[in-house]
Design an enzyme around this catalytic site. Structure first.
Site, PDB file in Angstrom:
ATOM      1  N   SER A   1      -3.537  -4.453  10.896  1.00 59.80           N
ATOM      2  CA  SER A   1      -4.142  -4.464   9.562  1.00 59.80           C
ATOM      3  C   SER A   1      -3.341  -6.046   8.988  1.00 59.80           C
ATOM      4  CB  SER A   1      -3.871  -3.491   8.773  1.00 59.80           C
ATOM      5  OG  SER A   1      -4.666  -2.562   9.236  1.00 59.80           O
TER       6      SER A   1
ATOM      7  N   TRP B   1      -4.486  11.706   2.845  1.00 61.77           N
ATOM      8  CA  TRP B   1      -3.738  12.889   2.360  1.00 61.77           C
ATOM      9  C   TRP B   1      -4.176  13.646   1.141  1.00 61.77           C
ATOM     10  CZ3 TRP B   1      -0.451  14.382  -1.645  1.00 61.77           C
ATOM     11  CH2 TRP B   1       0.294  15.350  -1.235  1.00 61.77           C
TER      12      TRP B   1
ATOM     13  N   ASN C   1      -5.740  -5.363  -0.459  1.00 55.06           N
ATOM     14  CA  ASN C   1      -5.802  -4.054  -1.481  1.00 55.06           C
ATOM     15  C   ASN C   1      -6.423  -4.454  -2.524  1.00 55.06           C
ATOM     16  OD1 ASN C   1      -2.963  -2.370   0.318  1.00 55.06           O
ATOM     17  ND2 ASN C   1      -5.071  -2.375   0.544  1.00 55.06           N
TER      18      ASN C   1
ATOM     19  N   ASP D   1       0.473   4.030   5.943  1.00 50.37           N
ATOM     20  CA  ASP D   1      -1.120   4.327   5.780  1.00 50.37           C
ATOM     21  C   ASP D   1      -1.313   5.562   5.596  1.00 50.37           C
ATOM     22  OD1 ASP D   1      -3.673   3.632   5.599  1.00 50.37           O
ATOM     23  OD2 ASP D   1      -3.949   3.725   7.766  1.00 50.37           O
TER      24      ASP D   1
ATOM     25  N   SER E   1      -1.250  -4.798   0.605  1.00 48.39           N
ATOM     26  CA  SER E   1      -1.760  -6.041   1.180  1.00 48.39           C
ATOM     27  C   SER E   1      -2.771  -6.714   0.470  1.00 48.39           C
ATOM     28  CB  SER E   1      -2.576  -5.411   2.571  1.00 48.39           C
ATOM     29  OG  SER E   1      -4.029  -4.981   2.098  1.00 48.39           O
TER      30      SER E   1
ATOM     31  N   ARG F   1      -6.699  10.250  -5.279  1.00 49.90           N
ATOM     32  CA  ARG F   1      -6.016   9.217  -4.415  1.00 49.90           C
ATOM     33  C   ARG F   1      -4.782   9.122  -5.033  1.00 49.90           C
ATOM     34  NH1 ARG F   1      -8.218   6.319  -0.593  1.00 49.90           N
ATOM     35  NH2 ARG F   1      -7.013   4.551  -0.878  1.00 49.90           N
TER      36      ARG F   1
ATOM     37  N   ASN G   1      -2.178   7.508   2.332  1.00 50.17           N
ATOM     38  CA  ASN G   1      -2.079   8.147   1.161  1.00 50.17           C
ATOM     39  C   ASN G   1      -3.109   8.741   0.607  1.00 50.17           C
ATOM     40  OD1 ASN G   1       0.703   7.406   1.432  1.00 50.17           O
ATOM     41  ND2 ASN G   1       0.605   5.634  -0.148  1.00 50.17           N
TER      42      ASN G   1
END
Length: 252
Positions: A205, A34, A77, A29, A74, A42, A31
């Site tokens: 999750s 960051w 997502n 988790d 996921s 992203r 990314n």
């Protein structure tokens, strides 16, 4: 949260093999966060995250862990922007091609869990080829959870069991925990001993809900692109120091 120590892959690891987890699962988790903290798109976080995947997989193989399962995509997502999804599919396809020789050299067995719908044909083709080529290996199993959701997995397992009952192959009285485990995507895989989550989030999750019943949880504030070998080592050290009772009394 624990801070990693400086370490190199050449250093001997101080946790004996018998105290290490057999199966480590990771929710990768952070990314996007960051990247955003650095005023980057992203997708740059996802690109950087591949380096963490590579390092973690290679170290898992070096430590002779039986299995490493990575939560790559996921089933939820798909709600993300199409541009980001397209980039993720490109990264996945690229990983399957570029890392194939390393996977084979390190004797890693690749398996993939999750539903195949929605994944581009070219990406599926490279996924299947890497699985096929690595099938004869007998080292660490790298399981990639792609388009995966644990509730969906349990639904699929329930449908399979119901069909077996309908076909007369199984009676309702014969259904037990092993029956359910044998019909999950993870059949014939050991349950995770250690679940790592990055980016400080305290939730599961929808990941391996059945399988992590007795997994030890380890959370770090570091985002996945920042995750280093030293973090993996620290998680394993912490795991080795825990008293796993499985519902019984402490042996200490």
């Amino acid at each position: 949260m624990p801070e990693p120590a400086t370490v190199t892959t050449e250093q001997p690891f101080d946790v004996p093999a018998e105290r290490r987890p057999r199966h480590v699962a990771v929710i990768m988790d952070g990314n996007g966060r960051w990247a955003q903290r650095r005023n980057l798109p992203r997708i740059e976080g996802h690109r950087r995250g591949v380096n963490s995947v590579r390092n973690t997989v290679e170290e898992a193989a070096r430590l002779h862990l039986a299995q490493l399962t990575l939560f790559c995509l996921s089933s939820e997502n798909w709600k993300r922007p199409q541009r980001e999804l397209d980039f993720l599919m490109h990264l996945l396809e690229q990983y399957m091609i570029e890392e194939r020789s390393t996977i084979l050299k390190q004797n890693i067995v690749v398996s993939i869990i999750g539903r195949r719908d929605g994944i581009p044909a070219a990406t599926l083709r490279e996924m299947d080829e890497t699985v096929r080529l690595s099938a004869a290996n007998n080292g660490t199993r790298l399981c990639l959870a792609i388009n995966y959701g644990s509730r969906g997995e349990i639904v699929d397992a329930t449908r399979a069991i119901a069909q077996q009952v309908k076909d007369g192959l199984l009676s309702p009285e014969q259904i037990d925990e092993k029956t359910i485990s044998d019909n999950l995507y993870t059949q014939n895989m050991p349950d995770p001993d250690l679940l790592i989550r990055t980016a400080g989030e305290m939730r599961i999750s929808n990941f391996l809900l059945w399988q992590i019943s007795y997994a030890e949880l380890w959370v770090t504030e570091r985002c996945w692109p920042e995750f280093e070998i030293a973090d993996l080592h620290q998680a394993i050290r912490d795991f080795a120091g825990r008293d796993r009772r499985f519902g019984g009394l402490s042996q200490i």
